[in-house]
Write a protein that holds these residues in place. Structure first.
Motif, PDB file in Angstrom:
ATOM      1  N   ARG A  37       0.758  -1.021   0.132  1.00 11.27           N
ATOM      2  CA  ARG A  37      -0.095  -0.168  -0.034  1.00 11.27           C
ATOM      3  C   ARG A  37       1.134   1.247   0.192  1.00 11.27           C
ATOM      4  O   ARG A  37       0.693   2.353  -1.025  1.00 11.27           O
ATOM      5  CB  ARG A  37      -0.709   0.144   1.227  1.00 11.27           C
ATOM      6  N   LEU A  38       1.906   1.022   0.709  1.00  9.58           N
ATOM      7  CA  LEU A  38       2.573   1.959   0.791  1.00  9.58           C
ATOM      8  C   LEU A  38       3.275   2.864  -0.973  1.00  9.58           C
ATOM      9  O   LEU A  38       2.854   3.948  -0.888  1.00  9.58           O
ATOM     10  CB  LEU A  38       3.460   2.166   2.059  1.00  9.58           C
ATOM     11  N   VAL A  39       3.430   2.083  -0.612  1.00  7.16           N
ATOM     12  CA  VAL A  39       4.618   1.747  -2.198  1.00  7.16           C
ATOM     13  C   VAL A  39       3.599   2.356  -3.632  1.00  7.16           C
ATOM     14  O   VAL A  39       3.805   3.629  -4.028  1.00  7.16           O
ATOM     15  CB  VAL A  39       5.294   0.878  -3.040  1.00  7.16           C
ATOM     16  N   PHE A  40       2.731   1.519  -3.635  1.00  9.23           N
ATOM     17  CA  PHE A  40       1.229   2.110  -4.126  1.00  9.23           C
ATOM     18  C   PHE A  40       0.731   3.585  -4.378  1.00  9.23           C
ATOM     19  O   PHE A  40       0.946   4.408  -5.359  1.00  9.23           O
ATOM     20  CB  PHE A  40       0.405   1.033  -4.746  1.00  9.23           C
ATOM     21  N   THR A  41       1.068   4.122  -3.214  1.00 10.65           N
ATOM     22  CA  THR A  41       0.572   5.420  -2.975  1.00 10.65           C
ATOM     23  C   THR A  41       1.526   6.545  -2.947  1.00 10.65           C
ATOM     24  O   THR A  41       1.209   7.414  -3.896  1.00 10.65           O
ATOM     25  CB  THR A  41       0.157   5.648  -1.214  1.00 10.65           C
ATOM     26  N   LEU A  42       2.875   5.863  -2.869  1.00 12.50           N
ATOM     27  CA  LEU A  42       3.329   6.969  -3.276  1.00 12.50           C
ATOM     28  C   LEU A  42       3.742   7.018  -4.534  1.00 12.50           C
ATOM     29  O   LEU A  42       3.673   8.607  -4.954  1.00 12.50           O
ATOM     30  CB  LEU A  42       5.132   6.481  -2.246  1.00 12.50           C
ATOM     31  N   ARG A  43       4.036   6.384  -5.599  1.00 13.90           N
ATOM     32  CA  ARG A  43       4.034   5.989  -6.598  1.00 13.90           C
ATOM     33  C   ARG A  43       2.862   6.902  -7.762  1.00 13.90           C
ATOM     34  O   ARG A  43       2.149   8.052  -8.160  1.00 13.90           O
ATOM     35  CB  ARG A  43       4.431   4.376  -7.126  1.00 13.90           C
ATOM     36  N   GLU A  44       1.632   6.604  -6.679  1.00 13.74           N
ATOM     37  CA  GLU A  44      -0.034   6.329  -7.620  1.00 13.74           C
ATOM     38  C   GLU A  44      -0.137   7.595  -7.378  1.00 13.74           C
ATOM     39  O   GLU A  44      -0.597   8.610  -8.057  1.00 13.74           O
ATOM     40  CB  GLU A  44      -0.717   5.124  -7.888  1.00 13.74           C
ATOM     41  N   ALA A  45      -0.635   8.004  -5.910  1.00 15.45           N
ATOM     42  CA  ALA A  45      -1.441   9.230  -5.919  1.00 15.45           C
ATOM     43  C   ALA A  45      -0.470  10.315  -5.553  1.00 15.45           C
ATOM     44  O   ALA A  45      -0.470  11.222  -5.743  1.00 15.45           O
ATOM     45  CB  ALA A  45      -1.588   8.730  -4.034  1.00 15.45           C
ATOM     46  N   GLU A  46       0.895   9.946  -5.075  1.00 16.51           N
ATOM     47  CA  GLU A  46       1.888  11.310  -4.857  1.00 16.51           C
ATOM     48  C   GLU A  46       2.640  11.283  -6.071  1.00 16.51           C
ATOM     49  O   GLU A  46       3.500  11.788  -6.374  1.00 16.51           O
ATOM     50  CB  GLU A  46       2.665  10.498  -3.611  1.00 16.51           C
ATOM     51  N   GLY A  47       2.763  10.577  -7.212  1.00 22.95           N
ATOM     52  CA  GLY A  47       3.707  10.736  -8.506  1.00 22.95           C
ATOM     53  C   GLY A  47       5.111  10.022  -8.591  1.00 22.95           C
ATOM     54  O   GLY A  47       5.857  10.683  -9.093  1.00 22.95           O
ATOM     55  N   MET A  48       6.092  10.312  -6.863  1.00 22.81           N
ATOM     56  CA  MET A  48       6.982   9.579  -6.957  1.00 22.81           C
ATOM     57  C   MET A  48       7.665   8.814  -7.955  1.00 22.81           C
ATOM     58  O   MET A  48       6.966   8.219  -8.611  1.00 22.81           O
ATOM     59  CB  MET A  48       7.075   8.875  -5.829  1.00 22.81           C
ATOM     60  N   THR A  49       8.874   8.855  -7.769  1.00 23.47           N
ATOM     61  CA  THR A  49       9.932   7.786  -9.341  1.00 23.47           C
ATOM     62  C   THR A  49      10.281   6.929  -8.158  1.00 23.47           C
ATOM     63  O   THR A  49      10.217   7.094  -7.104  1.00 23.47           O
ATOM     64  CB  THR A  49      10.801   8.223  -9.809  1.00 23.47           C
ATOM     65  N   ILE A  50      10.428   5.828  -9.088  1.00 22.97           N
ATOM     66  CA  ILE A  50      10.307   4.707  -7.896  1.00 22.97           C
ATOM     67  C   ILE A  50      11.624   4.724  -7.528  1.00 22.97           C
ATOM     68  O   ILE A  50      12.281   4.391  -6.051  1.00 22.97           O
ATOM     69  CB  ILE A  50      11.208   3.323  -8.851  1.00 22.97           C
ATOM     70  N   GLN A  51      12.661   5.327  -8.116  1.00 17.74           N
ATOM     71  CA  GLN A  51      14.420   5.931  -7.606  1.00 17.74           C
ATOM     72  C   GLN A  51      14.057   6.309  -6.480  1.00 17.74           C
ATOM     73  O   GLN A  51      14.415   6.612  -5.236  1.00 17.74           O
ATOM     74  CB  GLN A  51      14.736   6.661  -8.281  1.00 17.74           C
ATOM     75  N   ALA A  52      13.246   7.282  -6.244  1.00 17.61           N
ATOM     76  CA  ALA A  52      12.355   8.508  -4.844  1.00 17.61           C
ATOM     77  C   ALA A  52      12.022   7.760  -4.059  1.00 17.61           C
ATOM     78  O   ALA A  52      12.704   7.141  -2.976  1.00 17.61           O
ATOM     79  CB  ALA A  52      12.069   9.748  -5.754  1.00 17.61           C
ATOM     80  N   ILE A  53      11.412   6.965  -4.166  1.00 14.37           N
ATOM     81  CA  ILE A  53      10.727   5.916  -3.303  1.00 14.37           C
ATOM     82  C   ILE A  53      11.930   4.835  -2.590  1.00 14.37           C
ATOM     83  O   ILE A  53      11.733   4.077  -1.422  1.00 14.37           O
ATOM     84  CB  ILE A  53       8.918   4.601  -3.820  1.00 14.37           C
ATOM     85  N   ALA A  54      12.632   4.211  -3.377  1.00 14.68           N
ATOM     86  CA  ALA A  54      13.633   3.371  -3.322  1.00 14.68           C
ATOM     87  C   ALA A  54      14.598   3.860  -2.029  1.00 14.68           C
ATOM     88  O   ALA A  54      14.920   3.631  -0.737  1.00 14.68           O
ATOM     89  CB  ALA A  54      14.810   2.334  -4.171  1.00 14.68           C
ATOM     90  N   GLU A  55      15.064   5.515  -2.331  1.00 13.20           N
ATOM     91  CA  GLU A  55      15.734   6.069  -1.531  1.00 13.20           C
ATOM     92  C   GLU A  55      15.378   6.568  -0.023  1.00 13.20           C
ATOM     93  O   GLU A  55      15.991   6.866   0.656  1.00 13.20           O
ATOM     94  CB  GLU A  55      17.069   7.346  -2.595  1.00 13.20           C
ATOM     95  N   ASP A  56      13.787   6.798  -0.429  1.00  9.88           N
ATOM     96  CA  ASP A  56      13.783   7.699   1.181  1.00  9.88           C
ATOM     97  C   ASP A  56      12.700   5.877   1.678  1.00  9.88           C
ATOM     98  O   ASP A  56      13.369   6.855   3.243  1.00  9.88           O
ATOM     99  CB  ASP A  56      12.230   8.129   0.185  1.00  9.88           C
ATOM    100  N   LEU A  57      12.493   4.743   1.280  1.00 10.06           N
ATOM    101  CA  LEU A  57      12.535   3.739   2.496  1.00 10.06           C
ATOM    102  C   LEU A  57      13.744   3.165   2.446  1.00 10.06           C
ATOM    103  O   LEU A  57      13.693   1.726   3.054  1.00 10.06           O
ATOM    104  CB  LEU A  57      11.875   2.381   1.338  1.00 10.06           C
ATOM    105  N   ARG A  58      14.941   3.341   1.342  1.00  4.83           N
ATOM    106  CA  ARG A  58      16.081   3.040   1.782  1.00  4.83           C
ATOM    107  C   ARG A  58      15.924   1.310   1.407  1.00  4.83           C
ATOM    108  O   ARG A  58      16.548   0.482   2.001  1.00  4.83           O
ATOM    109  CB  ARG A  58      16.657   2.438   3.702  1.00  4.83           C
ATOM    110  N   LEU A  59      15.143   1.553   0.186  1.00  7.78           N
ATOM    111  CA  LEU A  59      15.311  -0.556  -0.056  1.00  7.78           C
ATOM    112  C   LEU A  59      15.519  -0.274  -1.843  1.00  7.78           C
ATOM    113  O   LEU A  59      15.829   1.108  -2.811  1.00  7.78           O
ATOM    114  CB  LEU A  59      14.103  -0.712  -0.778  1.00  7.78           C
ATOM    115  N   SER A  60      16.060  -1.026  -2.807  1.00  2.00           N
ATOM    116  CA  SER A  60      16.385  -1.424  -3.577  1.00  2.00           C
ATOM    117  C   SER A  60      15.430  -1.223  -4.992  1.00  2.00           C
ATOM    118  O   SER A  60      14.145  -1.311  -4.722  1.00  2.00           O
ATOM    119  CB  SER A  60      17.394  -2.831  -4.398  1.00  2.00           C
ATOM    120  N   PRO A  61      15.484  -0.337  -5.566  1.00  2.00           N
ATOM    121  CA  PRO A  61      14.447  -0.001  -6.219  1.00  2.00           C
ATOM    122  C   PRO A  61      13.666  -1.245  -7.342  1.00  2.00           C
ATOM    123  O   PRO A  61      12.709  -1.335  -7.943  1.00  2.00           O
ATOM    124  CB  PRO A  61      15.495   0.080  -7.803  1.00  2.00           C
TER     125      PRO A  61
END
Length: 114
Positions: A37-61
């Motif tokens: 849910r977190l990844v989906f919401t950040l990508r689809e609702a907030e429009g963040m890039t995969i790279q930005a999400i990965a960096e924020d969550l400290r996980l790999s793209p």
């Protein structure tokens, strides 16, 4: 205020259908596991890039892409169950053979995408 040329106001039936579909989608998103849910919401609702999400969550793209894929797949399956198992007729009560044929083609396409 007059509508923009070429636009027609939304009918009450269309507004109701949109509202009901939105409620189904919100419920399906709420039913996702938190990490999806977190990844989906950040990508689809907030429009963040995969790279930005990965960096924020400290996980790999790659992990982010996998989680996003799984979230979308689970949402699709949830929505298909509601639409294919009788929910479609309640949401969009079509009248006429042409509309029925069109709806049948859409549902068949959804089934083939599984």
């Amino acid at each position: 205020m007059p509508p923009f040329p070429g636009q027609t106001p939304e009918t009450p039936k269309a507004a109701l259908g949109r509202s009901q579909f939105r409620a189904l989608l919100e419920k399906a998103i709420g039913g996702l596991p938190p990490e999806l849910r977190l990844v989906f919401t950040l990508r689809e609702a907030e429009g963040m890039t995969i790279q930005a999400i990965a960096e924020d969550l400290r996980l790999s793209p790659v992990t982010m892409k996998t989680r996003l894929f799984r979230a979308r797949r689970q949402l699709r399956r949830t929505q298909e169950r509601h639409i294919i198992n009788g929910g479609f007729e309640r949401l969009f009560p079509f009248v006429g053979a042409r509309c029925t044929r069109m709806a049948d083609r859409v549902i068949d396409a959804l089934r083939r995408r599984r």
